[in-house]
Design an enzyme around this catalytic site. Sequence first.
Site, mmCIF file in Angstrom:
data_model
loop_
_atom_site.group_PDB
_atom_site.id
_atom_site.type_symbol
_atom_site.label_atom_id
_atom_site.label_comp_id
_atom_site.label_asym_id
_atom_site.label_seq_id
_atom_site.Cartn_x
_atom_site.Cartn_y
_atom_site.Cartn_z
ATOM 1 N N ARG A 97 -16.262 -45.597 -12.265
ATOM 2 C CA ARG A 97 -15.846 -44.682 -10.888
ATOM 3 C C ARG A 97 -15.260 -45.340 -9.772
ATOM 4 O O ARG A 97 -14.423 -44.891 -9.194
ATOM 5 C CB ARG A 97 -17.238 -43.830 -10.490
ATOM 6 C CG ARG A 97 -17.771 -42.967 -11.627
ATOM 7 C CD ARG A 97 -19.092 -42.316 -11.123
ATOM 8 N NE ARG A 97 -20.179 -43.542 -10.813
ATOM 9 C CZ ARG A 97 -21.040 -43.611 -10.097
ATOM 10 N NH1 ARG A 97 -21.414 -42.477 -9.646
ATOM 11 N NH2 ARG A 97 -21.679 -44.766 -10.030
ATOM 12 N N ASN A 134 -20.505 -39.599 -12.961
ATOM 13 C CA ASN A 134 -20.952 -39.571 -14.006
ATOM 14 C C ASN A 134 -21.624 -38.448 -14.711
ATOM 15 O O ASN A 134 -22.092 -37.746 -13.995
ATOM 16 C CB ASN A 134 -22.350 -40.727 -14.171
ATOM 17 C CG ASN A 134 -21.738 -42.283 -14.028
ATOM 18 O OD1 ASN A 134 -20.323 -42.545 -14.082
ATOM 19 N ND2 ASN A 134 -22.561 -42.957 -13.511
#
Length: 93
Positions: free
Chosen positions: A20, A38
């Site tokens: 990320r 996520n």
Amino acid sequence: MSNICTIAWVHGTVQGVGFRYSTQREATQLGLTGYARNMDDGSVEVVACGDSAQVEKLIAWLKAGGPRSARVEKVLSEPHQPGREYINFGIRY
């Protein structure tokens, strides 16, 4: 300059490897807004909005494997109409 939004789901070893944050850095360098988060199934969801050529560069980067620590198996993407406008590219939890 044509602005678009795309949503993508990145599957493979993409959680717990800084995916990320690397995506955020890449998207910010490309001048995009949106987020990476996520998902419960182990994938990462990415929403990228901005110039179509820059969004395509980010999608290509995701498909190329993202950060070195990740192992991308597949990337699914489609056009997206978000319910809001993003001011930057963030990390969602």
